[in-house]
Scaffold this motif. Structure first.
Motif, PDB file in Angstrom:
ATOM      1  N   ASN A 113       9.050  90.791  52.282  1.00 26.29           N
ATOM      2  CA  ASN A 113       9.143  89.805  53.361  1.00 26.29           C
ATOM      3  C   ASN A 113      10.520  89.816  54.008  1.00 26.29           C
ATOM      4  O   ASN A 113      10.645  89.700  55.237  1.00 26.29           O
ATOM      5  CB  ASN A 113       8.844  88.401  52.821  1.00 26.29           C
ATOM      6  CG  ASN A 113       7.365  88.071  52.840  1.00 26.29           C
ATOM      7  OD1 ASN A 113       6.651  88.435  53.762  1.00 26.29           O
ATOM      8  ND2 ASN A 113       6.902  87.382  51.819  1.00 26.29           N
ATOM      9  N   TRP A 136       5.788  85.866  66.364  1.00 25.48           N
ATOM     10  CA  TRP A 136       5.259  85.327  65.110  1.00 25.48           C
ATOM     11  C   TRP A 136       6.188  85.709  63.973  1.00 25.48           C
ATOM     12  O   TRP A 136       6.901  86.702  64.043  1.00 25.48           O
ATOM     13  CB  TRP A 136       3.867  85.903  64.843  1.00 25.48           C
ATOM     14  CG  TRP A 136       2.816  85.379  65.763  1.00 25.48           C
ATOM     15  CD1 TRP A 136       2.433  85.915  66.961  1.00 25.48           C
ATOM     16  CD2 TRP A 136       1.992  84.236  65.571  1.00 25.48           C
ATOM     17  NE1 TRP A 136       1.427  85.174  67.530  1.00 25.48           N
ATOM     18  CE2 TRP A 136       1.134  84.142  66.695  1.00 25.48           C
ATOM     19  CE3 TRP A 136       1.891  83.280  64.568  1.00 25.48           C
ATOM     20  CZ2 TRP A 136       0.192  83.123  66.839  1.00 25.48           C
ATOM     21  CZ3 TRP A 136       0.951  82.274  64.707  1.00 25.48           C
ATOM     22  CH2 TRP A 136       0.117  82.205  65.824  1.00 25.48           C
ATOM     23  N   TRP A 139       4.313  88.083  57.793  1.00 28.60           N
ATOM     24  CA  TRP A 139       3.295  87.523  56.905  1.00 28.60           C
ATOM     25  C   TRP A 139       3.951  87.076  55.605  1.00 28.60           C
ATOM     26  O   TRP A 139       4.783  87.773  55.044  1.00 28.60           O
ATOM     27  CB  TRP A 139       2.213  88.553  56.603  1.00 28.60           C
ATOM     28  CG  TRP A 139       1.248  88.723  57.730  1.00 28.60           C
ATOM     29  CD1 TRP A 139       1.231  89.713  58.652  1.00 28.60           C
ATOM     30  CD2 TRP A 139       0.172  87.848  58.068  1.00 28.60           C
ATOM     31  NE1 TRP A 139       0.212  89.531  59.557  1.00 28.60           N
ATOM     32  CE2 TRP A 139      -0.470  88.397  59.219  1.00 28.60           C
ATOM     33  CE3 TRP A 139      -0.331  86.667  57.523  1.00 28.60           C
ATOM     34  CZ2 TRP A 139      -1.567  87.790  59.817  1.00 28.60           C
ATOM     35  CZ3 TRP A 139      -1.432  86.070  58.121  1.00 28.60           C
ATOM     36  CH2 TRP A 139      -2.042  86.631  59.245  1.00 28.60           C
ATOM     37  N   GLU A 140       3.554  85.914  55.136  1.00 26.76           N
ATOM     38  CA  GLU A 140       4.057  85.356  53.882  1.00 26.76           C
ATOM     39  C   GLU A 140       2.905  85.283  52.884  1.00 26.76           C
ATOM     40  O   GLU A 140       1.853  84.719  53.175  1.00 26.76           O
ATOM     41  CB  GLU A 140       4.618  83.951  54.126  1.00 26.76           C
ATOM     42  CG  GLU A 140       5.073  83.232  52.880  1.00 26.76           C
ATOM     43  CD  GLU A 140       5.503  81.808  53.152  1.00 26.76           C
ATOM     44  OE1 GLU A 140       6.075  81.180  52.248  1.00 26.76           O
ATOM     45  OE2 GLU A 140       5.244  81.315  54.281  1.00 26.76           O
ATOM     46  N   ASN A 141       3.083  85.867  51.715  1.00 28.69           N
ATOM     47  CA  ASN A 141       2.044  85.867  50.682  1.00 28.69           C
ATOM     48  C   ASN A 141       2.152  84.581  49.869  1.00 28.69           C
ATOM     49  O   ASN A 141       3.158  84.345  49.206  1.00 28.69           O
ATOM     50  CB  ASN A 141       2.202  87.103  49.785  1.00 28.69           C
ATOM     51  CG  ASN A 141       1.038  87.271  48.828  1.00 28.69           C
ATOM     52  OD1 ASN A 141       0.379  86.308  48.438  1.00 28.69           O
ATOM     53  ND2 ASN A 141       0.785  88.507  48.427  1.00 28.69           N
TER      54      ASN A 141
END
Length: 305
Positions: A113, A136, A139-141
Protein backbone atom coordinates in the motif's frame (compact mmCIF):
# COMPACT_ATOMS: atom_id res chain seq x y z
CA UNK A 1 15.02 -7.60 20.68
CA UNK A 2 17.57 -6.08 23.10
CA UNK A 3 18.15 -2.65 21.67
CA UNK A 4 16.73 0.76 22.52
CA UNK A 5 13.87 0.65 20.07
CA UNK A 6 12.69 4.18 20.79
CA UNK A 7 15.79 5.61 19.17
CA UNK A 8 15.57 3.62 15.95
CA UNK A 9 19.16 2.53 15.29
CA UNK A 10 20.06 2.83 11.60
CA UNK A 11 19.57 -0.80 10.64
CA UNK A 12 21.03 -0.25 7.18
CA UNK A 13 22.77 2.67 5.45
CA UNK A 14 20.39 4.46 3.13
CA UNK A 15 22.87 6.49 1.12
CA UNK A 16 21.74 4.59 -1.98
CA UNK A 17 18.42 6.38 -1.70
CA UNK A 18 19.80 9.90 -1.26
CA UNK A 19 17.99 13.19 -1.59
CA UNK A 20 20.09 14.33 -4.57
CA UNK A 21 18.56 11.64 -6.73
CA UNK A 22 15.04 12.66 -5.79
CA UNK A 23 15.62 16.32 -6.69
CA UNK A 24 17.40 15.74 -10.00
CA UNK A 25 14.59 13.46 -11.13
CA UNK A 26 12.10 16.21 -10.14
CA UNK A 27 9.87 13.74 -8.36
CA UNK A 28 8.08 14.27 -5.06
CA UNK A 29 10.47 14.05 -2.14
CA UNK A 30 10.39 11.44 0.60
CA UNK A 31 9.46 14.15 3.09
CA UNK A 32 6.49 15.26 0.99
CA UNK A 33 5.16 11.73 0.52
CA UNK A 34 5.76 10.86 4.16
CA UNK A 35 3.78 13.94 5.18
CA UNK A 36 0.89 12.68 3.07
CA UNK A 37 1.14 9.18 4.56
CA UNK A 38 1.25 10.50 8.13
CA UNK A 39 -1.68 12.86 7.65
CA UNK A 40 -3.96 10.78 5.40
CA UNK A 41 -3.03 7.13 5.89
CA UNK A 42 -2.79 6.77 9.66
CA UNK A 43 -4.60 3.45 9.39
CA UNK A 44 -1.42 1.94 7.89
CA UNK A 45 0.48 2.92 11.03
CA UNK A 46 -2.33 1.64 13.22
CA UNK A 47 -2.34 -1.81 11.62
CA UNK A 48 1.33 -2.39 12.47
CA UNK A 49 1.05 -0.75 15.90
CA UNK A 50 -1.84 -3.04 16.82
CA UNK A 51 0.37 -5.97 15.83
CA UNK A 52 2.96 -4.78 18.38
CA UNK A 53 5.35 -2.61 16.39
CA UNK A 54 6.69 0.70 17.72
CA UNK A 55 5.37 3.70 15.76
CA UNK A 56 8.84 5.24 15.48
CA UNK A 57 10.10 2.08 13.81
CA UNK A 58 7.05 1.93 11.55
CA UNK A 59 7.80 5.47 10.41
CA UNK A 60 11.42 4.52 9.73
CA UNK A 61 10.43 1.51 7.61
CA UNK A 62 7.87 3.57 5.71
CA UNK A 63 10.44 6.25 4.89
CA UNK A 64 12.90 3.57 3.77
CA UNK A 65 10.47 1.93 1.36
CA UNK A 66 9.29 5.33 0.10
CA UNK A 67 12.92 6.19 -0.66
CA UNK A 68 13.42 2.89 -2.44
CA UNK A 69 10.24 3.24 -4.47
CA UNK A 70 11.02 6.80 -5.59
CA UNK A 71 14.49 5.86 -6.79
CA UNK A 72 13.83 2.40 -8.18
CA UNK A 73 10.29 2.58 -9.44
CA UNK A 74 8.72 3.53 -12.69
CA UNK A 75 5.02 3.85 -13.28
CA UNK A 76 5.05 0.91 -15.71
CA UNK A 77 5.67 -1.43 -12.78
CA UNK A 78 3.06 -2.55 -10.30
CA UNK A 79 3.39 -2.00 -6.57
CA UNK A 80 3.80 -5.76 -6.13
CA UNK A 81 6.68 -5.89 -8.64
CA UNK A 82 8.49 -3.07 -6.86
CA UNK A 83 7.88 -4.69 -3.50
CA UNK A 84 9.40 -7.95 -4.73
CA UNK A 85 12.53 -6.03 -5.74
CA UNK A 86 12.61 -4.33 -2.36
CA UNK A 87 12.39 -7.71 -0.63
CA UNK A 88 15.30 -9.06 -2.65
CA UNK A 89 17.52 -6.01 -2.06
CA UNK A 90 16.58 -5.25 1.56
CA UNK A 91 15.80 -8.70 3.00
CA UNK A 92 16.62 -7.69 6.59
CA UNK A 93 13.28 -5.85 6.84
CA UNK A 94 11.51 -9.20 7.20
CA UNK A 95 13.73 -9.98 10.18
CA UNK A 96 12.73 -6.66 11.73
CA UNK A 97 9.04 -7.48 11.41
CA UNK A 98 9.79 -10.89 12.87
CA UNK A 99 11.37 -9.31 15.96
CA UNK A 100 8.03 -7.65 16.67
CA UNK A 101 6.02 -10.79 15.78
CA UNK A 102 4.23 -8.92 12.99
CA UNK A 103 2.57 -11.44 10.61
CA UNK A 104 4.37 -11.41 7.27
CA UNK A 105 1.07 -11.19 5.40
CA UNK A 106 0.21 -7.98 7.28
CA UNK A 107 3.66 -6.49 6.66
CA UNK A 108 3.45 -7.32 2.94
CA UNK A 109 -0.01 -5.82 2.60
CA UNK A 110 0.89 -2.55 4.34
CA UNK A 111 4.15 -2.03 2.46
CA UNK A 112 2.54 -2.70 -0.92
CA UNK A 113 0.00 0.00 0.00
CA UNK A 114 2.85 2.40 0.79
CA UNK A 115 4.44 1.73 -2.61
CA UNK A 116 1.11 2.33 -4.33
CA UNK A 117 0.86 5.72 -2.62
CA UNK A 118 4.34 6.56 -4.00
CA UNK A 119 3.35 5.46 -7.51
CA UNK A 120 0.25 7.61 -7.34
CA UNK A 121 2.35 10.61 -6.31
CA UNK A 122 4.91 9.99 -9.07
CA UNK A 123 2.31 9.59 -11.79
CA UNK A 124 0.56 12.74 -10.58
CA UNK A 125 3.80 14.71 -10.72
CA UNK A 126 4.56 17.82 -8.69
CA UNK A 127 5.13 17.72 -4.98
CA UNK A 128 3.12 14.61 -4.27
CA UNK A 129 0.67 16.59 -2.15
CA UNK A 130 -2.94 15.47 -2.64
CA UNK A 131 -5.15 17.71 -4.73
CA UNK A 132 -8.67 18.09 -3.32
CA UNK A 133 -11.23 16.19 -5.33
CA UNK A 134 -8.66 14.61 -7.64
CA UNK A 135 -8.12 10.88 -7.90
CA UNK A 136 -8.85 7.79 -5.84
CA UNK A 137 -6.72 6.39 -3.05
CA UNK A 138 -4.79 3.15 -3.44
CA UNK A 139 -6.73 -0.01 -2.59
CA UNK A 140 -6.63 -0.82 1.12
CA UNK A 141 -6.95 -4.46 2.23
CA UNK A 142 -9.26 -4.67 5.25
CA UNK A 143 -8.93 -8.44 5.67
CA UNK A 144 -11.69 -10.92 6.35
CA UNK A 145 -13.03 -13.68 4.11
CA UNK A 146 -16.24 -12.52 2.47
CA UNK A 147 -18.75 -14.74 0.66
CA UNK A 148 -20.99 -11.86 -0.42
CA UNK A 149 -20.71 -8.32 -1.62
CA UNK A 150 -20.33 -5.86 1.28
CA UNK A 151 -22.76 -3.20 2.49
CA UNK A 152 -21.85 0.08 4.16
CA UNK A 153 -23.60 2.80 6.15
CA UNK A 154 -22.49 6.01 7.87
CA UNK A 155 -24.22 7.57 10.86
CA UNK A 156 -21.93 10.58 11.27
CA UNK A 157 -19.04 12.41 9.62
CA UNK A 158 -15.84 10.30 9.35
CA UNK A 159 -17.66 7.15 10.48
CA UNK A 160 -18.12 4.02 8.36
CA UNK A 161 -19.76 0.69 9.23
CA UNK A 162 -19.12 -2.17 6.78
CA UNK A 163 -20.97 -5.49 6.71
CA UNK A 164 -20.38 -8.74 4.86
CA UNK A 165 -21.25 -12.42 4.96
CA UNK A 166 -18.41 -14.65 6.18
CA UNK A 167 -17.51 -18.25 5.37
CA UNK A 168 -19.84 -19.53 8.12
CA UNK A 169 -22.76 -17.54 6.62
CA UNK A 170 -22.66 -15.22 9.66
CA UNK A 171 -22.91 -11.43 9.42
CA UNK A 172 -19.58 -9.69 10.06
CA UNK A 173 -19.09 -6.02 10.92
CA UNK A 174 -16.05 -3.75 10.76
CA UNK A 175 -16.02 -0.01 11.41
CA UNK A 176 -13.88 3.09 10.92
CA UNK A 177 -14.16 5.43 13.94
CA UNK A 178 -12.35 8.40 12.43
CA UNK A 179 -8.89 7.20 13.48
CA UNK A 180 -8.60 3.50 12.79
CA UNK A 181 -10.39 0.37 11.59
CA UNK A 182 -11.72 -2.07 14.17
CA UNK A 183 -11.33 -5.82 13.90
CA UNK A 184 -14.15 -7.90 12.40
CA UNK A 185 -17.13 -8.43 14.72
CA UNK A 186 -19.32 -11.54 14.31
CA UNK A 187 -23.01 -10.58 14.56
CA UNK A 188 -24.33 -14.09 13.97
CA UNK A 189 -27.30 -15.07 11.83
CA UNK A 190 -27.36 -17.41 8.84
CA UNK A 191 -27.31 -15.30 5.69
CA UNK A 192 -28.30 -16.56 2.24
CA UNK A 193 -27.73 -13.21 0.55
CA UNK A 194 -25.54 -10.17 0.82
CA UNK A 195 -26.60 -7.74 3.56
CA UNK A 196 -28.04 -4.26 3.07
CA UNK A 197 -27.41 -1.45 5.56
CA UNK A 198 -28.62 2.09 6.21
CA UNK A 199 -28.56 4.70 8.98
CA UNK A 200 -31.46 7.05 9.71
CA UNK A 201 -29.75 8.98 12.53
CA UNK A 202 -26.71 9.33 14.80
CA UNK A 203 -25.53 6.05 16.34
CA UNK A 204 -28.27 4.08 14.53
CA UNK A 205 -27.72 1.34 11.94
CA UNK A 206 -30.24 -1.08 10.40
CA UNK A 207 -29.06 -4.22 8.56
CA UNK A 208 -31.21 -6.56 6.44
CA UNK A 209 -30.59 -9.90 4.76
CA UNK A 210 -32.32 -13.02 3.46
CA UNK A 211 -32.40 -16.03 5.80
CA UNK A 212 -32.40 -19.77 5.15
CA UNK A 213 -36.22 -19.77 4.94
CA UNK A 214 -36.03 -17.00 2.26
CA UNK A 215 -37.63 -14.51 4.67
CA UNK A 216 -36.33 -10.99 5.27
CA UNK A 217 -34.35 -10.61 8.50
CA UNK A 218 -33.51 -7.37 10.32
CA UNK A 219 -30.93 -6.47 12.97
CA UNK A 220 -30.22 -2.99 14.32
CA UNK A 221 -27.80 -1.03 16.50
CA UNK A 222 -29.57 1.42 18.84
CA UNK A 223 -26.51 3.24 20.15
CA UNK A 224 -25.86 0.80 23.00
CA UNK A 225 -26.28 -2.73 21.69
CA UNK A 226 -27.24 -4.90 18.73
CA UNK A 227 -30.77 -6.27 18.69
CA UNK A 228 -31.67 -9.89 18.08
CA UNK A 229 -32.63 -10.88 14.54
CA UNK A 230 -36.20 -9.93 13.59
CA UNK A 231 -38.08 -11.98 10.98
CA UNK A 232 -40.04 -9.67 8.65
CA UNK A 233 -41.46 -12.42 6.46
CA UNK A 234 -41.75 -12.37 2.71
CA UNK A 235 -40.32 -14.82 0.19
CA UNK A 236 -37.17 -13.30 -1.28
CA UNK A 237 -35.37 -14.32 -4.45
CA UNK A 238 -32.72 -11.61 -4.12
CA UNK A 239 -30.69 -9.70 -1.59
CA UNK A 240 -32.67 -6.80 -0.09
CA UNK A 241 -32.09 -3.07 -0.62
CA UNK A 242 -32.92 -0.38 1.93
CA UNK A 243 -33.16 3.40 2.12
CA UNK A 244 -34.37 5.98 4.63
CA UNK A 245 -36.39 9.06 3.67
CA UNK A 246 -36.33 10.64 7.12
CA UNK A 247 -35.47 9.95 10.75
CA UNK A 248 -36.96 6.69 12.04
CA UNK A 249 -38.31 5.63 8.65
CA UNK A 250 -37.11 2.65 6.61
CA UNK A 251 -38.12 1.37 3.18
CA UNK A 252 -36.93 -2.16 2.29
CA UNK A 253 -37.15 -3.61 -1.22
CA UNK A 254 -36.81 -7.18 -2.47
CA UNK A 255 -37.53 -9.32 -5.51
CA UNK A 256 -40.31 -11.83 -4.89
CA UNK A 257 -40.87 -15.33 -6.26
CA UNK A 258 -42.81 -13.90 -9.24
CA UNK A 259 -39.86 -11.60 -10.08
CA UNK A 260 -41.87 -8.53 -9.03
CA UNK A 261 -40.60 -5.75 -6.77
CA UNK A 262 -41.92 -5.73 -3.20
CA UNK A 263 -41.60 -3.08 -0.51
CA UNK A 264 -42.08 -3.02 3.24
CA UNK A 265 -41.96 0.20 5.30
CA UNK A 266 -41.21 1.05 8.93
CA UNK A 267 -43.12 4.27 9.71
CA UNK A 268 -41.52 5.02 13.06
CA UNK A 269 -43.84 2.87 15.17
CA UNK A 270 -44.64 -0.29 13.21
CA UNK A 271 -43.94 -2.26 10.04
CA UNK A 272 -46.51 -1.98 7.25
CA UNK A 273 -47.64 -4.86 5.07
CA UNK A 274 -45.73 -5.91 1.96
CA UNK A 275 -46.61 -3.82 -1.10
CA UNK A 276 -46.36 -5.21 -4.64
CA UNK A 277 -44.73 -2.55 -6.84
CA UNK A 278 -44.80 -4.66 -10.00
CA UNK A 279 -42.03 -4.89 -12.58
CA UNK A 280 -40.16 -7.93 -13.87
CA UNK A 281 -36.75 -8.03 -12.18
CA UNK A 282 -33.81 -10.13 -13.31
CA UNK A 283 -31.61 -8.84 -10.47
CA UNK A 284 -31.89 -7.65 -6.94
CA UNK A 285 -32.99 -4.02 -6.52
CA UNK A 286 -30.92 -1.03 -5.42
CA UNK A 287 -32.42 1.93 -3.57
CA UNK A 288 -31.45 5.41 -2.39
CA UNK A 289 -33.33 8.41 -1.05
CA UNK A 290 -32.69 12.12 -1.58
CA UNK A 291 -36.14 13.10 -0.28
CA UNK A 292 -38.00 10.73 -2.54
CA UNK A 293 -36.84 7.19 -3.32
CA UNK A 294 -35.22 6.11 -6.57
CA UNK A 295 -35.21 2.38 -7.29
CA UNK A 296 -33.01 0.79 -9.93
CA UNK A 297 -33.28 -2.75 -11.21
CA UNK A 298 -32.43 -4.91 -14.23
CA UNK A 299 -33.62 -5.07 -16.99
CA UNK A 300 -33.32 -1.31 -17.37
CA UNK A 301 -35.98 0.19 -15.22
CA UNK A 302 -36.61 2.77 -12.56
CA UNK A 303 -39.41 3.37 -10.06
CA UNK A 304 -39.85 6.57 -8.09
CA UNK A 305 -41.70 6.76 -4.77
Amino acid sequence: MNRNINHADPFIPIENYNQANWDTRQQPSVQEIMQTIRSEHGNLYSQLERAGMNRYIVDYVFSLIVSFAINQANTNQSANQIYNRFQSQVPWVNLLFGQFNVPQSLADRVLVNIIQIVLNAISGGGSGQPQPGQGWSAWENLGGTLTSSPAVASWQSNRLDVFGRGTGQNLYHKWWDGNRWSGWENLGGTLTSAPAAVSWGPNRIDVFTRGTDQSLYHKWWDGNRWSDWENLGGSLTSAPAVSSRRSNQLDVFVRGTNQRLYMRTWNGSRWGDWQDLGGSLSSGPAAVSWGQIELMYSPEGKTRI
